[in-house]
Design an enzyme around this catalytic site. Structure first.
Site, PDB file in Angstrom:
ATOM      1  N   GLU A 118       0.849  -1.999 -13.307  1.00  0.00           N
ATOM      2  CA  GLU A 118       1.901  -2.788 -12.677  1.00  0.00           C
ATOM      3  C   GLU A 118       1.278  -4.038 -12.082  1.00  0.00           C
ATOM      4  O   GLU A 118       0.097  -4.048 -11.696  1.00  0.00           O
ATOM      5  CB  GLU A 118       2.593  -1.977 -11.585  1.00  0.00           C
ATOM      6  N   GLY A 151      -5.897  -0.237  -8.046  1.00  0.00           N
ATOM      7  CA  GLY A 151      -7.347  -0.176  -8.221  1.00  0.00           C
ATOM      8  C   GLY A 151      -8.153  -0.778  -7.097  1.00  0.00           C
ATOM      9  O   GLY A 151      -7.633  -1.480  -6.230  1.00  0.00           O
ATOM     10  N   CYS A 185      -6.846   4.533  -9.823  1.00  0.00           N
ATOM     11  CA  CYS A 185      -7.924   4.293  -8.859  1.00  0.00           C
ATOM     12  C   CYS A 185      -8.622   5.614  -8.558  1.00  0.00           C
ATOM     13  O   CYS A 185      -7.963   6.651  -8.444  1.00  0.00           O
ATOM     14  CB  CYS A 185      -7.355   3.699  -7.568  1.00  0.00           C
ATOM     15  N   CYS A 198       2.572  -2.522  -0.947  1.00  0.00           N
ATOM     16  CA  CYS A 198       1.225  -1.946  -0.874  1.00  0.00           C
ATOM     17  C   CYS A 198       1.280  -0.428  -1.001  1.00  0.00           C
ATOM     18  O   CYS A 198       2.057   0.228  -0.309  1.00  0.00           O
ATOM     19  CB  CYS A 198       0.590  -2.249   0.486  1.00  0.00           C
ATOM     20  N   HIS A 207      -7.844   1.051   8.659  1.00  0.00           N
ATOM     21  CA  HIS A 207      -6.899   2.152   8.937  1.00  0.00           C
ATOM     22  C   HIS A 207      -7.303   3.141  10.032  1.00  0.00           C
ATOM     23  O   HIS A 207      -6.493   3.969  10.448  1.00  0.00           O
ATOM     24  CB  HIS A 207      -6.522   2.924   7.665  1.00  0.00           C
ATOM     25  N   CYS A 220      -1.713   6.542  -0.678  1.00  0.00           N
ATOM     26  CA  CYS A 220      -1.510   5.544  -1.734  1.00  0.00           C
ATOM     27  C   CYS A 220      -1.115   6.187  -3.062  1.00  0.00           C
ATOM     28  O   CYS A 220      -1.785   7.099  -3.543  1.00  0.00           O
ATOM     29  CB  CYS A 220      -2.809   4.751  -1.898  1.00  0.00           C
ATOM     30  N   SER A 240      -9.763  -2.503   4.142  1.00  0.00           N
ATOM     31  CA  SER A 240      -8.757  -1.524   4.568  1.00  0.00           C
ATOM     32  C   SER A 240      -9.419  -0.585   5.574  1.00  0.00           C
ATOM     33  O   SER A 240     -10.161   0.315   5.202  1.00  0.00           O
ATOM     34  CB  SER A 240      -8.254  -0.749   3.352  1.00  0.00           C
ATOM     35  N   ASN A 256       4.091   2.080   3.793  1.00  0.00           N
ATOM     36  CA  ASN A 256       5.174   2.128   2.800  1.00  0.00           C
ATOM     37  C   ASN A 256       5.318   3.543   2.262  1.00  0.00           C
ATOM     38  O   ASN A 256       4.308   4.203   2.000  1.00  0.00           O
ATOM     39  CB  ASN A 256       4.866   1.159   1.647  1.00  0.00           C
TER      40      ASN A 256
HETATM   41  N1  SAH Z   1      -8.100  -0.822  -3.367  1.00  0.00           N
HETATM   42  C1  SAH Z   1      -7.975  -1.912  -2.463  1.00  0.00           C
HETATM   43  C2  SAH Z   1      -6.853  -2.852  -2.801  1.00  0.00           C
HETATM   44  C3  SAH Z   1      -5.570  -2.253  -3.295  1.00  0.00           C
HETATM   45  S1  SAH Z   1      -4.624  -1.390  -2.109  1.00  0.00           S
HETATM   46  C4  SAH Z   1      -7.863  -1.393  -1.036  1.00  0.00           C
HETATM   47  O1  SAH Z   1      -7.652  -0.208  -0.844  1.00  0.00           O
HETATM   48  O2  SAH Z   1      -8.018  -2.214  -0.126  1.00  0.00           O
HETATM   49  C5  SAH Z   1      -3.961  -2.740  -1.132  1.00  0.00           C
HETATM   50  C6  SAH Z   1      -3.673  -2.383   0.312  1.00  0.00           C
HETATM   51  O3  SAH Z   1      -2.596  -1.444   0.394  1.00  0.00           O
HETATM   52  C7  SAH Z   1      -4.837  -1.712   1.048  1.00  0.00           C
HETATM   53  O4  SAH Z   1      -5.018  -2.281   2.320  1.00  0.00           O
HETATM   54  C8  SAH Z   1      -4.364  -0.278   1.190  1.00  0.00           C
HETATM   55  O5  SAH Z   1      -4.990   0.396   2.258  1.00  0.00           O
HETATM   56  C9  SAH Z   1      -2.894  -0.489   1.395  1.00  0.00           C
HETATM   57  N2  SAH Z   1      -2.042   0.683   1.189  1.00  0.00           N
HETATM   58  C10 SAH Z   1      -2.208   1.697   0.334  1.00  0.00           C
HETATM   59  N3  SAH Z   1      -1.191   2.573   0.433  1.00  0.00           N
HETATM   60  C11 SAH Z   1      -0.345   2.087   1.370  1.00  0.00           C
HETATM   61  C12 SAH Z   1       0.910   2.521   1.909  1.00  0.00           C
HETATM   62  N4  SAH Z   1       1.499   3.635   1.495  1.00  0.00           N
HETATM   63  N5  SAH Z   1       1.484   1.738   2.843  1.00  0.00           N
HETATM   64  C13 SAH Z   1       0.913   0.592   3.264  1.00  0.00           C
HETATM   65  N6  SAH Z   1      -0.261   0.129   2.788  1.00  0.00           N
HETATM   66  C14 SAH Z   1      -0.888   0.881   1.856  1.00  0.00           C
HETATM   67 FE1  SF4 Z   2      -7.396   2.868  -4.438  1.00  0.00          FE
HETATM   68 FE2  SF4 Z   2      -6.814   1.006  -2.591  1.00  0.00          FE
HETATM   69 FE3  SF4 Z   2      -5.034   2.937  -3.249  1.00  0.00          FE
HETATM   70 FE4  SF4 Z   2      -7.224   3.561  -1.877  1.00  0.00          FE
HETATM   71  S1  SF4 Z   2      -5.561   2.233  -1.185  1.00  0.00           S
HETATM   72  S2  SF4 Z   2      -6.411   4.709  -3.632  1.00  0.00           S
HETATM   73  S3  SF4 Z   2      -8.724   2.187  -2.781  1.00  0.00           S
HETATM   74  S4  SF4 Z   2      -5.794   1.345  -4.582  1.00  0.00           S
END
Ligand code: SAH
Ligand code: SF4
Length: 333
Positions: A83, A151, A103, A323, A206, A110, A204, A281
Site C-alpha cells: 500500500e 516496513g 515488516c 500510521c 513510544h 501495527c 518511534s 490508530n
Molecule cells: N517502520 C518505521 C516506519 C513505518 S511505521 C517505524 O516504525 O518507525 C510509521 C509510524 O507509525 C511509526 O512511528 C509507528 O510507530 C507508527 N505506528 C504504528 N502503528 C501505529 C498505530 N496503530 N497507531 C499510531 N501509530 C502507529
Molecule cells: Fe514495522 Fe514500523 Fe510497523 Fe513496527 S511500526 S511493525 S517497525 S512498520
C-alpha cells in the site's frame, strides 16, 4: 523503471543514445503511465518497451479516497502487494512510501507488523510509488516524501538509500523535504548520522523505559534504550539537526502522568530533540486503544513541563491509511 533493461533493449534494436535520454526524461516527468503514451517515440518502440520492460514496477489495483488522503494497493511484478499513501496538506502534497512488503519488526500495535516480512522492496519499486503519485496528481507534483509506509526503512537500507539518491538526482525533492521514520536500530542511526545528509530522521520511541518498549516493540530487546540514547546524542552532535520522536499514546500502557514527566525530562535533555505525539490508530484485532481523558492529562503535563511538541495530524483513518494501518492480506495468492 528498470533503466538497465531499457538500455539493453535499445542496444539490441540498434537505436541511438538520445532515445535513452528521452525515455528517462519522460519517465521522471510523471506524465506517463505507460510507454504507449509517449508519442515522441516511434510506435514500434513504445510497444516493444511496454511488452518487454514496462514503465512502472508497480500497478494500481485498488484505490481508496478519504477526505485529504488517498491510498492505493499496488501490485508488484511478482504478484506481491503493497500500500502507498498520499496526503494533501493544502500547501503541499506528501507521499508516504512503503519500503518493504510487510515488516519483520512485529510491533504489537501495527497492522503491517502482524503480516511479517514477505520481502524487501527494490529501489525501483520505491521510486515508482512516487512516480505513480506524481502521475495521479498532475499537473501538480508531490513535494515531500516520508518513509513511513509499510516496513522498516533501516532494515532495507541499501535499496531505500538507492531510491533516495535516484529521487534526489532526478526529481525536484530536496533532502529537507524527505523524512525517514525508524523503529530505532542502533547501528543504522550511527551510519545515517555519518552519511551527513539533511534528511529528517524520526524515531518511534513510544516509551521511555526499556520494559514498556520491549512490550510494545520486540526489537527493543536488541536495541536497548541506554545504547539507543547514545546513538541519539551522536546523531545530534554530528548533524546539528533536530531529531524527532514519535510517541503514540496507549491507554494504561504509556500514558500516565509519571510517564509524561519522564518523557518531558528525556525530550528536554537535548535541545535538538523534538516530540511528535501520535494518536493511536485502530488496527484489526488490536487490544489497545487510546483514552481521551488520559490523553488530555498527559498533554497538560507536557505543557506544564514546557516541552516542545506537536500533536501530529492523523490522515486517512476513514480509509485505513493512517500510521500503523497499512496491511495487505494474502488469502487470494
Ligand atoms: N517502520 C518505521 C516506519 C513505518 S511505521 C517505524 O516504525 O518507525 C510509521 C509510524 O507509525 C511509526 O512511528 C509507528 O510507530 C507508527 N505506528 C504504528 N502503528 C501505529 C498505530 N496503530 N497507531 C499510531 N501509530 C502507529
Ligand atoms: Fe514495522 Fe514500523 Fe510497523 Fe513496527 S511500526 S511493525 S517497525 S512498520
Amino acid at each position: 523503471m528498470d533503466i538497465k533493461k531499457v538500455e539493453k533493449l535499445l542496444s539490441e534494436l540498434n537505436l541511438p543514445n538520445f532515445r535513452l535520454k528521452q525515455i528517462v526524461k519522460n519517465y521522471f516527468s510523471g506524465k506517463y503511465k505507460k510507454f504507449e503514451e509517449m508519442t515522441d517515440l516511434p510506435l514500434d518502440l513504445r510497444k516493444e518497451l511496454d511488452d518487454k520492460v514496462g514503465l512502472l514496477a508497480v500497478a494500481e489495483i485498488e484505490i481508496k479516497k478519504g477526505e485529504d488522503c488517498e491510498k492505493t494497493v499496488l501490485k508488484l511484478k511478482d504478484g506481491k502487494k503493497i500500500e502507498t499513501v498520499l496526503m494533501n496538506y493544502g500547501e503541499w502534497i506528501s507521499a508516504c512510501l512503503s519500503t518493504q512488503v510487510g515488516c519483520a519488526m512485529g510491533c504489537k500495535f501495527c497492522a503491517t507488523g502482524k503480516m511479517g516480512l514477505k520481502r524487501n522492496l527494490e529501489a525501483e519499486e520505491i521510486v515508482d510509488q512516487l512516480l505513480y503519485w506524481n502521475n495521479k496528481v498532475q499537473p501538480q507534483y508531490v513535494g515531500r516524501i516520508v518513509f513511513m509506509g509499510m516496513g522498516e526503512p533501516f532494515a532495507n537500507w541499501e535499496n531505500v538509500w538507492r531510491a533516495i539518491e535516484i529521487i534526489h538526482d532526478n526529481l525536484d525533492i530536496g533532502w529537507r523535504k524527505m523524512s525517514i521514520s525508524t523503529v530505532g536500530i542502533i547501528e543504522k542511526i550511527y551510519e545515517f548520522a555519518d552519511l551527513g545528509v539533511e534528511i529528517n530522521l524520526a524515531v518511534s520511541l513510544h516509551a521511555t523505559d526499556q520494559k514498556t518498549r520491549e512490550k510494545l516493540m520486540p526489537v527493543a530487546k536488541e536495541n536497548n534504550l541506554d545504547e539507543l540514547r547514545k546513538a541519539f546524542e551522536y546523531y545530534c552532535q554530528k548533524t546539528r539537526r533536530q531529531l524527532f520522536f514519535e510517541y503514540a499514546l496507549i491507554d494504561g500502557i504509556n500514558d500516565s502522568i509519571a510517564e509524561a514527566r519522564r518523557l518531558s525530562r528525556f525530550i528536554k535533555s537535548n535541545k535538538l530533540f523534538y516530540l511528535n505525539i501520535i494518536k493511536l490508530n485502530p488496527t484489526d484485532g488490536a487490544f489497545w486503544s487510546s483514552n481521551r481523558e488520559r490523553e488530555a492529562d498527559f498533554l497538560r503535563e507536557l505543557d506544564r513541563a514546557r516541552v516542545l511538541y506537536s500533536v501530529r495530524k492523523s490522515f486517512g483513518r476513514e480509509i485505513k491509511a493512517a500510521c500503523g494501518q497499512l496491511v495487505v492480506r494474502y488469502k487470494d495468492e
